[in-house]
Design a protein around this motif. Structure first.
Motif, short mmCIF file in Angstrom:
data_model
loop_
_atom_site.label_atom_id
_atom_site.label_comp_id
_atom_site.label_asym_id
_atom_site.label_seq_id
_atom_site.Cartn_x
_atom_site.Cartn_y
_atom_site.Cartn_z
N GLY A 32 43.44 52.05 31.56
CA GLY A 32 42.58 50.96 31.13
C GLY A 32 41.12 51.10 31.51
O GLY A 32 40.29 50.28 31.12
N LEU A 33 40.77 52.15 32.24
CA LEU A 33 39.38 52.31 32.69
C LEU A 33 38.37 52.46 31.55
O LEU A 33 37.19 52.19 31.75
N HIS A 34 38.80 52.87 30.38
CA HIS A 34 37.86 53.03 29.27
C HIS A 34 37.55 51.69 28.59
O HIS A 34 36.69 51.62 27.74
N ARG A 35 38.23 50.64 28.97
CA ARG A 35 37.97 49.32 28.42
C ARG A 35 37.04 48.55 29.36
O ARG A 35 36.77 48.97 30.47
N LYS A 36 36.60 47.38 28.91
CA LYS A 36 35.70 46.57 29.73
C LYS A 36 36.43 45.87 30.87
O LYS A 36 35.87 45.66 31.94
N LEU A 37 37.67 45.46 30.60
CA LEU A 37 38.37 44.55 31.51
C LEU A 37 39.81 44.98 31.70
O LEU A 37 40.50 45.33 30.74
N THR A 38 40.26 44.93 32.96
CA THR A 38 41.67 45.08 33.27
C THR A 38 42.12 43.77 33.89
O THR A 38 41.47 43.24 34.80
N LEU A 39 43.23 43.26 33.40
CA LEU A 39 43.80 42.02 33.90
C LEU A 39 45.11 42.36 34.60
O LEU A 39 46.03 42.90 33.99
N VAL A 40 45.18 42.07 35.89
CA VAL A 40 46.41 42.27 36.67
C VAL A 40 46.94 40.88 36.96
O VAL A 40 46.42 40.16 37.81
N ALA A 41 47.99 40.50 36.20
CA ALA A 41 48.52 39.14 36.28
C ALA A 41 49.98 39.17 36.69
O ALA A 41 50.79 39.88 36.09
N ALA A 42 50.31 38.41 37.72
CA ALA A 42 51.68 38.29 38.21
C ALA A 42 51.72 37.12 39.20
O ALA A 42 50.69 36.68 39.69
N PRO A 43 52.93 36.63 39.49
CA PRO A 43 53.05 35.51 40.43
C PRO A 43 52.57 35.88 41.84
O PRO A 43 52.44 37.06 42.19
N ALA A 44 52.36 34.85 42.64
CA ALA A 44 51.96 35.04 44.04
C ALA A 44 52.98 35.91 44.75
O ALA A 44 54.19 35.79 44.53
N GLY A 45 52.49 36.81 45.61
CA GLY A 45 53.37 37.65 46.41
C GLY A 45 53.91 38.87 45.70
O GLY A 45 54.76 39.58 46.24
N SER A 46 53.42 39.15 44.51
CA SER A 46 53.93 40.29 43.73
C SER A 46 53.29 41.62 44.12
O SER A 46 53.71 42.66 43.62
N GLY A 47 52.27 41.59 44.93
CA GLY A 47 51.62 42.83 45.35
C GLY A 47 50.44 43.23 44.49
O GLY A 47 50.03 44.40 44.49
N LYS A 48 49.85 42.28 43.78
CA LYS A 48 48.71 42.58 42.89
C LYS A 48 47.53 43.14 43.68
O LYS A 48 46.96 44.17 43.31
N THR A 49 47.16 42.45 44.75
CA THR A 49 46.01 42.87 45.55
C THR A 49 46.26 44.24 46.17
O THR A 49 45.37 45.11 46.16
N THR A 50 47.45 44.46 46.68
CA THR A 50 47.79 45.75 47.28
C THR A 50 47.73 46.86 46.24
O THR A 50 47.18 47.94 46.49
N LEU A 51 48.27 46.61 45.05
CA LEU A 51 48.25 47.60 43.97
C LEU A 51 46.82 47.99 43.62
O LEU A 51 46.48 49.18 43.55
N VAL A 52 45.97 47.00 43.40
CA VAL A 52 44.60 47.30 42.98
C VAL A 52 43.81 47.95 44.11
O VAL A 52 43.02 48.88 43.88
N SER A 53 44.04 47.54 45.34
CA SER A 53 43.39 48.16 46.48
C SER A 53 43.79 49.64 46.59
O SER A 53 42.93 50.51 46.82
N ASP A 54 45.06 49.92 46.39
CA ASP A 54 45.56 51.30 46.41
C ASP A 54 44.91 52.10 45.27
O ASP A 54 44.47 53.23 45.46
N TRP A 55 44.83 51.50 44.09
CA TRP A 55 44.22 52.16 42.93
C TRP A 55 42.77 52.55 43.20
O TRP A 55 42.35 53.67 42.91
N LEU A 56 42.00 51.62 43.78
CA LEU A 56 40.58 51.90 44.05
C LEU A 56 40.42 53.07 45.01
O LEU A 56 39.45 53.84 44.90
N ARG A 57 41.35 53.23 45.93
CA ARG A 57 41.26 54.34 46.88
C ARG A 57 41.61 55.68 46.22
O ARG A 57 41.29 56.73 46.74
N GLN A 58 42.27 55.62 45.07
CA GLN A 58 42.69 56.85 44.40
C GLN A 58 41.75 57.30 43.29
O GLN A 58 41.75 58.48 42.93
N ILE A 59 40.98 56.39 42.73
CA ILE A 59 40.07 56.80 41.65
C ILE A 59 38.81 57.40 42.26
O ILE A 59 38.44 57.08 43.39
N ASN A 60 38.18 58.24 41.51
CA ASN A 60 37.00 58.94 42.02
C ASN A 60 35.73 58.32 41.45
O ASN A 60 35.01 58.95 40.69
N GLN A 61 35.49 57.05 41.80
CA GLN A 61 34.27 56.39 41.35
C GLN A 61 33.97 55.20 42.26
O GLN A 61 34.86 54.70 42.96
#
Length: 184
Positions: A32-61
């Motif tokens: 989804g990086l080639h688009r303007k917006l990524t939406l990470v939607a899920a109920p509370a406690g699903s690990g959304k913040t952890t997933l995105v935090s992990d992703w940011l540490r893996q991308i090279n930007q």
């Protein structure tokens, strides 16, 4: 006088050692990086913040983070923190827009009349960035004011390729989602 900003709202959350790898979701975020917006939607406690935090540490930007709370429903406060978050990854970007928002002051109900000029200054600065920057807005579901949603939508409509926005949210936001890559 400038209102001090709580810097911990601008930190990318650290990962816990018991992190469960989610390679399929990380691949979807990368796609989804080639688009303007990524939406990470899920109920509370699903690990959304952890997933995105992990992703940011893996991308090279460069990446930035803004953890929202109820007080960020104030339009001026929202954009001051938004720009401050960008500046953690690209110092100086949006300085003229930031000064404009700070001069309006938090809680000023006339802020909406200045949006287009302030956004134009910020968007022009972002367009001049040398590489793409990812900005995450965590807990966007806490934003309830229509003027903030409309303001963000205007911003997204004119977003240059130098910025990718990721919203972490519990349900679809009340903005048109034509810009998005959905994860969740």
């Amino acid at each position: 006088m400038e209102t001090p900003l709580l810097q911990t709202k601008l930190y990318i959350p650290s990962l816990r050692p018991e992190l469960v790898p989610r390679p399929r979701l990380l691949r979807r975020l990368n796609e989804g990086l080639h688009r303007k917006l990524t939406l990470v939607a899920a109920p509370a406690g699903s690990g959304k913040t952890t997933l995105v935090s992990d992703w940011l540490r893996q991308i090279n930007q460069p990446a930035a983070w803004f953890s929202l709370d109820q007080t960020d429903n104030d339009l001026t406060r929202f954009w001051v923190y938004f720009i401050a978050a960008l500046q953690t990854a690209q110092p100086g970007v949006g300085q003229m827009a930031l000064a404009g928002w700070q001069s309006i002051g938090f809680g000023n109900t006339d802020a909406a009349s200045h949006i287009e000029n302030l956004h134009t200054n910020l968007l022009n600065d972002i367009a001049a960035l040398p590489e793409q920057l990812v900005l995450v807005l965590d807990d966007y579901h806490l934003i309830e004011t229509s003027e903030t949603h409309h303001s963000l939508n205007f911003f997204l409509d004119h977003l240059p390729p130098a910025l990718h926005l990721a919203l972490i949210i519990r349900e679809d936001p009340p903005i048109p989602l034509v810009h998005q890559a959905l994860i969740g």
